[in-house]
Structures are given as C-alpha cells and as structure tokens.
Design a protein around this motif. Structure first.
Motif, PDB file in Angstrom:
ATOM      1  N   VAL A  15      -4.267   4.624 -15.728  1.00  0.00           N
ATOM      2  CA  VAL A  15      -4.763   4.846 -14.367  1.00  0.00           C
ATOM      3  C   VAL A  15      -6.282   4.739 -14.344  1.00  0.00           C
ATOM      4  O   VAL A  15      -6.868   4.150 -13.420  1.00  0.00           O
ATOM      5  N   GLN A  16      -6.927   5.290 -15.372  1.00  0.00           N
ATOM      6  CA  GLN A  16      -8.386   5.214 -15.454  1.00  0.00           C
ATOM      7  C   GLN A  16      -8.848   3.763 -15.613  1.00  0.00           C
ATOM      8  O   GLN A  16      -9.852   3.352 -15.011  1.00  0.00           O
ATOM      9  N   HIS A  61       0.817  -1.219   0.000  1.00  0.00           N
ATOM     10  CA  HIS A  61       0.000   0.000   0.000  1.00  0.00           C
ATOM     11  C   HIS A  61       0.844   1.261   0.000  1.00  0.00           C
ATOM     12  O   HIS A  61       0.547   2.225  -0.724  1.00  0.00           O
ATOM     13  N   GLN A  62       1.896   1.297   0.816  1.00  0.00           N
ATOM     14  CA  GLN A  62       2.722   2.508   0.883  1.00  0.00           C
ATOM     15  C   GLN A  62       3.384   2.801  -0.457  1.00  0.00           C
ATOM     16  O   GLN A  62       3.588   3.963  -0.810  1.00  0.00           O
ATOM     17  N   ILE A  63       3.732   1.747  -1.189  1.00  0.00           N
ATOM     18  CA  ILE A  63       4.350   1.938  -2.513  1.00  0.00           C
ATOM     19  C   ILE A  63       3.318   2.481  -3.497  1.00  0.00           C
ATOM     20  O   ILE A  63       3.627   3.322  -4.348  1.00  0.00           O
ATOM     21  N   GLN A  64       2.089   2.021  -3.382  1.00  0.00           N
ATOM     22  CA  GLN A  64       1.028   2.547  -4.242  1.00  0.00           C
ATOM     23  C   GLN A  64       0.844   4.047  -4.007  1.00  0.00           C
ATOM     24  O   GLN A  64       0.720   4.831  -4.966  1.00  0.00           O
ATOM     25  N   VAL A  65       0.847   4.450  -2.746  1.00  0.00           N
ATOM     26  CA  VAL A  65       0.697   5.871  -2.421  1.00  0.00           C
ATOM     27  C   VAL A  65       1.857   6.669  -3.012  1.00  0.00           C
ATOM     28  O   VAL A  65       1.664   7.720  -3.648  1.00  0.00           O
ATOM     29  N   GLN A  66       3.082   6.168  -2.825  1.00  0.00           N
ATOM     30  CA  GLN A  66       4.262   6.873  -3.332  1.00  0.00           C
ATOM     31  C   GLN A  66       4.255   6.944  -4.859  1.00  0.00           C
ATOM     32  O   GLN A  66       4.614   7.978  -5.445  1.00  0.00           O
ATOM     33  N   PHE A  67       3.828   5.867  -5.499  1.00  0.00           N
ATOM     34  CA  PHE A  67       3.802   5.849  -6.964  1.00  0.00           C
ATOM     35  C   PHE A  67       2.844   6.898  -7.509  1.00  0.00           C
ATOM     36  O   PHE A  67       3.183   7.651  -8.438  1.00  0.00           O
ATOM     37  N   PHE A  68       1.642   6.965  -6.953  1.00  0.00           N
ATOM     38  CA  PHE A  68       0.666   7.912  -7.496  1.00  0.00           C
ATOM     39  C   PHE A  68       1.024   9.358  -7.144  1.00  0.00           C
ATOM     40  O   PHE A  68       0.626  10.277  -7.856  1.00  0.00           O
ATOM     41  N   ARG A  69       1.790   9.568  -6.088  1.00  0.00           N
ATOM     42  CA  ARG A  69       2.328  10.912  -5.840  1.00  0.00           C
ATOM     43  C   ARG A  69       3.319  11.281  -6.930  1.00  0.00           C
ATOM     44  O   ARG A  69       3.399  12.436  -7.355  1.00  0.00           O
ATOM     45  N   LEU A  70       4.087  10.279  -7.382  1.00  0.00           N
ATOM     46  CA  LEU A  70       5.044  10.513  -8.468  1.00  0.00           C
ATOM     47  C   LEU A  70       4.296  10.855  -9.758  1.00  0.00           C
ATOM     48  O   LEU A  70       4.679  11.777 -10.488  1.00  0.00           O
ATOM     49  N   LEU A 121      -7.530   7.258  -7.678  1.00  0.00           N
ATOM     50  CA  LEU A 121      -8.564   8.281  -7.844  1.00  0.00           C
ATOM     51  C   LEU A 121      -8.193   9.565  -7.100  1.00  0.00           C
ATOM     52  O   LEU A 121      -8.474  10.675  -7.583  1.00  0.00           O
ATOM     53  N   GLN A 122      -7.550   9.427  -5.946  1.00  0.00           N
ATOM     54  CA  GLN A 122      -7.077  10.615  -5.221  1.00  0.00           C
ATOM     55  C   GLN A 122      -6.042  11.372  -6.045  1.00  0.00           C
ATOM     56  O   GLN A 122      -5.991  12.608  -6.025  1.00  0.00           O
ATOM     57  N   CYS A 123      -5.214  10.634  -6.763  1.00  0.00           N
ATOM     58  CA  CYS A 123      -4.222  11.254  -7.656  1.00  0.00           C
ATOM     59  C   CYS A 123      -4.918  12.075  -8.744  1.00  0.00           C
ATOM     60  O   CYS A 123      -4.570  13.234  -8.998  1.00  0.00           O
ATOM     61  N   LEU A 124      -5.913  11.488  -9.392  1.00  0.00           N
ATOM     62  CA  LEU A 124      -6.649  12.202 -10.448  1.00  0.00           C
ATOM     63  C   LEU A 124      -7.424  13.383  -9.877  1.00  0.00           C
ATOM     64  O   LEU A 124      -7.585  14.412 -10.540  1.00  0.00           O
ATOM     65  N   LEU A 125      -7.892  13.237  -8.634  1.00  0.00           N
ATOM     66  CA  LEU A 125      -8.609  14.338  -7.985  1.00  0.00           C
ATOM     67  C   LEU A 125      -7.688  15.544  -7.809  1.00  0.00           C
ATOM     68  O   LEU A 125      -8.095  16.692  -8.066  1.00  0.00           O
ATOM     69  N   SER A 126      -6.449  15.304  -7.369  1.00  0.00           N
ATOM     70  CA  SER A 126      -5.494  16.410  -7.209  1.00  0.00           C
ATOM     71  C   SER A 126      -5.234  17.114  -8.530  1.00  0.00           C
ATOM     72  O   SER A 126      -5.120  18.340  -8.583  1.00  0.00           O
ATOM     73  N   MET A 127      -5.119  16.345  -9.592  1.00  0.00           N
ATOM     74  CA  MET A 127      -4.917  16.945 -10.918  1.00  0.00           C
ATOM     75  C   MET A 127      -6.119  17.796 -11.316  1.00  0.00           C
ATOM     76  O   MET A 127      -5.971  18.918 -11.823  1.00  0.00           O
ATOM     77  N   THR A 128      -7.311  17.255 -11.101  1.00  0.00           N
ATOM     78  CA  THR A 128      -8.527  17.969 -11.499  1.00  0.00           C
ATOM     79  C   THR A 128      -8.650  19.297 -10.773  1.00  0.00           C
ATOM     80  O   THR A 128      -9.105  20.296 -11.343  1.00  0.00           O
ATOM     81  N   GLN A 129      -8.248  19.308  -9.509  1.00  0.00           N
ATOM     82  CA  GLN A 129      -8.318  20.537  -8.731  1.00  0.00           C
ATOM     83  C   GLN A 129      -7.277  21.560  -9.156  1.00  0.00           C
ATOM     84  O   GLN A 129      -7.380  22.726  -8.801  1.00  0.00           O
TER      85      GLN A 129
END
Length: 898
Positions: free
Chosen positions: A435-436, A407-416, A452-460
C-alpha cells in the motif's frame, strides 16, 4: 359447522358404497362430492372440520394421478403436453381435471398427515412428468394467447404450489424418484434453456430449488448413478458460449444448488462437479457477466457468488498452515488463541474462482460482490483471513492491481484492508508495504488518496503505527511530497498557477497533512524527525488555505511540545501578517493558540514572542467593524463573526495571564489594559464623539444581569450597537474574574448541505435555540455557524467574587462614558447605571477594594468619568461617588486625593 357435518355424512355414505361400485361409478360419485367440498371450504374461510379429510386426500390424489397417467400413456411429447393442458385447465364452470387439481391444491395445505396421504398416492412422480413436459415442450405460437391467459396462470400456480408442498418433504423426494424424470429435468435446464417454454422457466427453477434443499441420500445416489451433474456441466459449457450471460447464470444456478445443498448429506455431487471442471465452468460464466446492466440477471449471478462463497467451507479436512507472524503487532493480538470454528475455509478451489474473477475483471458489480464475499468469509471465522492470506494471498495480490479498478471498488477494497487492523487486530506488514508503494508511485491520484485514508484510520487507532510508518519510510515520503507542494503554493502567492492542485489532488494534500499530524501526535520522536527534515518553514505555508489549516495547526501544536517559542513565532506572526478581512484564519489561529496556552509552560514564550501586542493589534485592525449600520467593507461581514473574533482575542489574553504573575505584571506595567480599552472603544459600537449627556429620570433601575437578560432573552427591542457593547462588557466581566478563557459563548456547528446562509447582522442571541450564522464574502454557504451557550443571568451572577484581573475593571470604566449615544439617552444611561452598579458589586470586600486601588481604578474613574464624577446633577455622579468612597477607605496616593 352444519355444512361440514352434512358433507361428513355424505362422504361416509360414499365410503360405505364405494367397494360395491364399479370404478366409473366411484369416480362419478367422488367428482359429484368435490364441488360441495370446495364450496364449504370457501364459505368457512379455509377452516376445515372434516374428520375423514386424510382419506379424501388420498382418494382425490389417486384419481388425479390416474387421470394424468391416462392422458400421458403412449402419446408423443407435444400431444401429451396438449392433453395435459386440456385436462387441467378450467372448462365452463369446472372441468374434472381442474376440479381434482384445485381440490388437491387445497388439501395439500391443511396438515402434514394429510400431505403425506397426497404424497403416498403416486402424485409426486406424476406431476414431475407433467413439469418435464410443460418445461421442455413449448406451445406453438398459435397457442400463445392461451399460454398467457389468466386461467392458465392460476392453473400453473396451483400445480407448482402442490409440487412445492410435496417436494419439501423427504417422503415426497423418495416418491419422486420413481418417475425417473428428476435427472432428465435437471439436464434439460442445462441444455434446453434457450428452447424451453418461457412461461415455465421460473416455476421450474422454484420446484428444482425446493427439491435441492430436501435432498436425501437416496436422491443423491440416484443422481450420481446417472451422471446427472457431469452431463449438466458439459451441457452448460456449450450454453455458456451461445446464451446471454443472465440466462446462463439462471440455468447454472439450478445445477449448483444441487451441488451445494447435497454436501451436508454427501460429498458425492460436489466431487463429481469438481472432477468435471465445474469451477472452470463457473469462472467462464461469471466472466461473461461483465458489463451487465444493473439488476440484469443479478439475482442468479449473486446466487452463484453466494454458493461459491459457501463452498469454501465444504471440505473433509481442516487446512493446516503455519504463518510467520511479523512483529511488531498490536498488544492485544494473540494468534495462538485464535481457535478455528466449523466455518473455517476447507476448500480453496471455489475461492480461487472468486480470486481469479477479481484479478481478470474490472466490472464494478462483480468486484464489489467478490470483496463482500471475502469480508463474509473473514466474518465467519477470523482464522479464515490467515488461512487465505498465507496460501493464496488474495489481498496481497489485489493491492498490485487495485488502481485499475473503478473508484468505488478501490474504496471498498481499502475498507477491507482497514478491517484487518480494526476488526482482526492484526498488522499485515507485507500488505502495508505494498500500500505504501502504491502511495509512492501515485499512478492514480484517487487510489492514492483512498490508500492514504486507509493508513490514516489505522494510525489513529494505535500509537504503534506512528513507529511502523516512520520506520517504513512513509513519514519521510510524505514530508518530501509536502515540501514540494509547499514550494508550489509559495510561488503561487494567491495566483492560479498551472501546478496548483484542485479536486482529488488537493484532497490528497489534505490527507497527507492529516497523516503527518496523526504520525506526530503524541510522538515526540516523529516531531523531531519533522523538525530535522527542515519542514517547519514549509508546513506553515499551508496555513493560508482553509482546506489545509486544521491539519497544519495540529502539526504545529505538536511542534510546540518540543519548542514553544517556535510555535508562538509562527502563530503570532501569522496573526499579525493576516489581512484585515481574513477573519476565518484569525479565528482558527486563535483557537489553536488557546489550546497551547492551556499549558503554563507556554506563557513565557507567548510573552517573549510579542503575543500580547499581536493580539491587541487584531483589535486595532477591526476599527469601526461594529458600527451600526456597518460601513465600508465591513458590510460584507456578519457582525456576529466580528464579535466572535473579539471574544477569542480576549480569551487568548486571559489565558496567557491566567495564574501567571510575570505576564500579569508585564501587561499591567506596559499599559496594555489602557491599549485594550482604546482598541475596544474604537470598534464602532461604543460612542466616541464625547457628547454631553442630558440627565434623564431613571424610573426603573435594572442590574447588569437583568439588563443582559432583557437585551437577549426577551422581545424588548435593543439597538444593535448596544447589544454589541453589552456582549463586550460581559466578556470583560469574565476577564475580571479570570474565567473568560474557560467560557464557551460560541459553539461551532457544520451547516447542512443546502442550508441557506444568512448575512445576519445581529449579535448572537443568548439562548441556544436562537442560532446565529455569518457569511463570508463570496460564499453562498457559511464557512461555519455558531450558537451561544448558556443563560446570561447564570453567567453574570451578582455576587462578591475574587477579582483576578483588576485591569479589566479599569477597561470597563474607560468604556463607561462611551456607552452614551444621542437619541438613546434613556437606554444609554440605564445601562451606564447598571454597569456602575455592577462595578460597585465587585468591590464589596476589603480584599477586592485593595486590589482595585493597587490597579489605579481611582485614577481611571477620575480621568475617564470626570464629567459625571464632578457634576452633581449627572445621573452617574451618585453611583460613581459610592464606588470612589468605598475605594477611598484604603490608603490612597496624595496626588489622587488632590
């Protein structure tokens, strides 16, 4: 100073007679001198005043070199190692070898010219021979005690420090090559790591790393000529199959240091490393590091990964790639202006190792370090993202397997992935498609959530993504998923069905709603898509759950842009259908309503959707809620929360009336001010039994503002019911002036973790430093906590102001008799007098008097305060008469006069 002068004279005498002495006598005289030199050094705290220190350094270093060679000459390895140890260790007060070693140790730390004299004595080569023996020939078990003794540790530290000082200089490296032992020691680390002396592993690594950083062209030619790197790599392949992973990492890191550090001088060692499968070796070693405990071998594992990262920039020519920029892109992105720097990727082979490890390993530490390395490479030069992605496609390929990672790697990857947009200002369309797809498949809910949180940050970040994610089908996908979840929620109707989401899956629903809210924000086209999908009935289902409510309200508020009536029907309907105890829901709905009512265009829809009656019904539902003490189920609810709901309800009514003559006329014509007075009077803080007031002598009369200040900003005790009455009257006062909807009596704050909630039954304090919290039934922590803003004295200045809503004055008059409570006669009549005085201050001008007459204030005074108005002895008779007289100067209807 005198001691150093004496020593200087003694050394001059030694210089004068030395040429005439036989070598044995020269050595004896020098050894006799050194203890005095060391004593002077210790007494002067390392401050040396010795003019012939360079000559002394040369003489002592030569003598130490001579002694080392004598002990090594013609002896087998084990015997030579034992002889060296006996030479250098301390015997009694001090042996000759130890005395020489300590002297050279001190002299090598003075200045650079003195160090050069030490280097020129031949000592670098001699000490390299010593280090080779100490490392490769471990002591027998019977000698373990001596190996770990404190004296041996001090001797080892001095020996290593001398080598570090000499080998960091180019001259020291050149002298070292004469021993022909450097390549032997490097190869030994790669082949004998499991057989070498354990206590000399770390010191040997320190020395070799120092040599690596100081490599010269001659040293590189020397190592290349003897195939040092080639042999070391071959030996490490063997070790990689037998040694523990952390030991292999330590040995390999030493060899890799020579490869990486030599590159700025010559590419020869890197070429030799690459031609002998060096990268395959590193891949093999690093994959063996899977499952290492945290910090076990981490320094050397991390060092290898860092060096691999650096090697990506070691190449002769710039990579030339011409990517196809897919549009649309962010307005400020311009690839043509992306100029490469000296830190661009020129060597893809080491990056392939990093990429392969991430693809083949699920080890959290390894994957974390590799993602960090990629981020570092991007930070060196933004061109590197395009160079790598248009050749090896690491992020594109990682997206296919990221759901297998921790899980932590998934979080780090989508931050990248997010940083590609936020930091590089580039829209990676191909990556976003993958990603979609990951979100659509939803193989691992946590991964879906993070994506989805990653895409949300982009959308904002930019409105462009609202179009991109609509055209890509993401908006439609999310709406379909939310429709499904809404149906499950509707079927559950408060029960716990097996299909209800909890934990990560529930949080995923929250983020889906937030994403839809972000996609519809400021996008009429996306809002129309939502409406055309028939989603409005399903979206409003999410209002009942507090986790979903904020995002749901955002979506509905955006819906109001295209249809105010539909929004009002949903919100007013939800307010009216909410239960008596759903205070949090009512507050959230009211705050949303206030945001929409800021637009005058919404006022008509509010009226036609029975908004006024809906809000007044909220007041009716709170009958008895502010009794003191609380009774029934209201005891579980903090009275300050109830007071807040009253405030936002009155705010909503005021906002709907603001600058809207049609709504104001509707409210007045339909007797809704009278209904408001009735509902407020039934809250429980106003006295409703119609007691006959006993006149008291009011020695000190305070203004309404002074009374409010005394009630909340001083230590003067006031009963809870009276405090609540005063706050409601202050709300009404702002409503009179038409400013209530602009006030911020309450500011929401999030409680800190671990904060104890308080079931605070007191009304809000009037100063910011006095926080007021409330607790909902069944919660250990408050859902939210509130603080009052501002000073009441500032908010209730007694000045002749414009009366915007005269009906609110009539409400205050209707509540006036209900401020009296038996047992509090003095206080009750004092606040009654203050309120009448305040009402009198509101009708000073001719215009305000005319407005109040038209609103029927005279009739209200007579009907509501008949006892006081007709009884000369009543304490309120005089102030009410004065108000009546002021109003009577205007034209008054005959029936009112009668």
């Amino acid at each position: 100073t005198l001691l150093w002068e004496t020593l200087g004279k003694q050394f001059v005498e030694y210089e004068q007679v030395a040429p005439f002495l036989i070598p044995e006598d020269q050595q004896r005289r020098l050894l006799e001198f050194l203890p005095h030199f060391l004593k002077a050094w210790e007494q002067s705290a390392g401050v040396v005043v010795f003019p012939n220190i360079q000559l002394l350094a040369s003489e002592v270093s030569k003598l130490l070199t001579k002694e080392i060679k004598k002990n090594l000459n013609g002896k087998p390895a084990e015997e030579a190692r034992l002889a060296l140890e006996q030479l250098l260790q301390q015997k009694g007060e001090a042996g000759d070898g130890h005395l020489l070693l300590k002297s050279v140790y001190l002299l090598s730390q003075t200045d650079l010219r003195t160090l050069w004299n030490v280097i020129g004595s031949g000592l670098p080569a001699a000490l390299m021979q010593c280090l080779y023996l100490f490392f490769t020939v471990p002591l027998k078990k019977t000698c373990d005690d001596r190996e770990t003794s404190e004296d041996d540790a001090q001797t080892q530290e001095m020996l290593v420090k001398i080598m570090l000082n000499m080998y960091k200089e180019e001259q020291g490296i050149e002298e070292l090559l004469a021993a022909d032992k450097l390549q032997s020691l490097i190869i030994a680390t790669a082949s004998l790591w499991d057989q070498c002396s354990h206590s000399w592993k770390a010191p040997t690594g320190r020395v070799l790393r120092t040599i690596s950083k100081a490599q010269t062209r001659n040293s590189i030619v020397y190592l290349q000529a003897v195939d040092c790197i080639k042999i070391a790599v071959q030996n490490l392949f063997t070790l990689a199959d037998t040694l523990p992973a952390c030991d292999v990492c330590e040995a390999a890191s030493i060899v890799l240091c020579f490869v990486k550090d030599s590159y700025p001088v010559s590419s020869a060692l890197l070429t030799e490393f690459e031609n002998n499968d060096g990268y395959q070796l590193l891949l093999k070693i690093l994959l063996r590091c899977e499952g290492l405990q945290q910090n076990e071998g981490d320094p050397y594992l991390d060092e290898i990964l860092d060096m691999l990262t650096c090697l990506t920039t070691c190449g002769k020519t710039e990579l030339k790639v011409s990517g196809n920029i897919v549009h649309p892109q962010l307005p400020h992105f311009d690839f043509e202006q992306t100029q490469p720097s000296g830190m661009t990727v020129k060597n893809l082979q080491p990056f392939r190792v990093l990429q392969s490890i991430f693809q083949r390993s699920n080890d959290q530490h390894l994957c974390r370090r590799i993602l960090a390395a990629i981020g570092t490479i991007w930070a060196w030069d933004r061109v590197n993202f395009f160079l790598l992605e248009w050749t090896l496609q690491p992020i594109n390929q990682f997206t296919d397997i990221i759901h297998f990672k921790p899980h932590q790697i998934q979080v780090q990857f989508f931050r990248l992935v997010e940083s590609i947009v936020l930091d590089l200002s580039y829209v990676p369309h191909e990556i976003l498609k993958k990603v979609q797809y990951l979100i659509k498949e939803n193989i691992v809910p946590f991964c879906t959530l993070t994506a989805l949180q990653c895409l949300l940050s982009m959308t904002q970040k930019d409105l462009l993504f609202s179009d991109i994610f609509r055209d890509s089908g993401l908006l439609g996908l999310l709406l379909a998923l939310l429709r499904k979840e809404a149906k499950i929620l509707r079927k559950s109707a408060g029960t716990h069905l097996p299909g209800l989401k909890e934990g990560t899956e529930k949080e995923l629903n929250v983020v889906m709603l937030k994403m839809v809210a972000a996609l519809t924000a400021r996008s009429v086209r996306n809002t129309v898509v939502l409406k055309d999908y028939g989603m409005v009935p399903y979206i409003k289902i999410f209002l009942d759950d507090e986790c979903y409510r904020s995002a749901t309200l955002s979506i509905l508020e955006q819906l109001s842009v295209i249809n105010y009536e539909e929004y009002m029907r949903i919100i007013i309907g939800a307010l009216c259908s909410s239960t008596q105890w759903e205070l949090r829901l009512k507050l959230d709905l009211l705050k949303s309503l206030l945001r929409i009512l800021e637009s005058p265009k919404s006022h008509s829809a509010f009226r036609t959707c029975s908004g006024f009656n809906g809000l007044l019904s909220l007041l009716s539902d709170m009958e008895g809620a502010l009794q003191d003490p609380p009774s029934g189920q209201w005891t579980a609810v903090g009275q300050n929360c109830i007071l807040e709901l009253v405030f936002y309800t009155l705010q909503g009514i005021t906002a709907a009336l603001h600058l809207d003559p049609v709504n104001s006329n509707f409210f007045q014509r339909n007797g809704l001010f009278e209904k408001m007075a009735e509902d407020l009077g039934s809250l429980g803080c106003f006295w409703t039994e119609g007691e006959r007031q006993i006149p008291v002598n009011l020695e000190k009369k305070r203004t309404f503002a002074e009374f409010l200040d005394a009630a909340f900003c001083s230590s003067e005790p006031f009963p809870m019911w009276l405090k609540n009455c005063i706050w409601i009257l202050s709300f009404l006062d702002h409503m009179v002036k038409g400013t209530l909807h602009q006030e911020s009596y309450f500011k929401e704050r999030k409680p800190e973790m671990g904060e104890e909630s308080r079931d605070d039954q007191e009304a809000p304090q009037a100063q910011e430093q006095h926080p007021v919290a409330f607790k909902r039934p069944g919660n250990k922590l408050p859902a939210s906590a509130y603080m009052l803003w501002g000073n009441p004295e500032d908010k209730l200045e007694m000045r002749d102001c414009t009366i915007v809503h005269p009906g609110a004055v009539c409400v205050m008059v209707r509540l006036l008799p209900k401020l009296y409570k038996e047992g509090h006669a003095q206080l009750s009549q004092e606040i009654q007098w203050a309120l009448v005085d305040h009402i009198q201050s509101l009708v000073k001008s001719e215009k305000s008097r005319q407005v109040m007459c038209e609103s029927g204030l005279l009739s209200t005074i007579i009907s509501s305060c008949q006892d006081a108005f007709c009884n000369d002895s009543h304490p309120l008779h005089l102030p009410l008469t004065r108000v009546f007289e002021k109003l009577s100067s205007q034209a008054i209807e005959p029936h009112v006069l009668r």
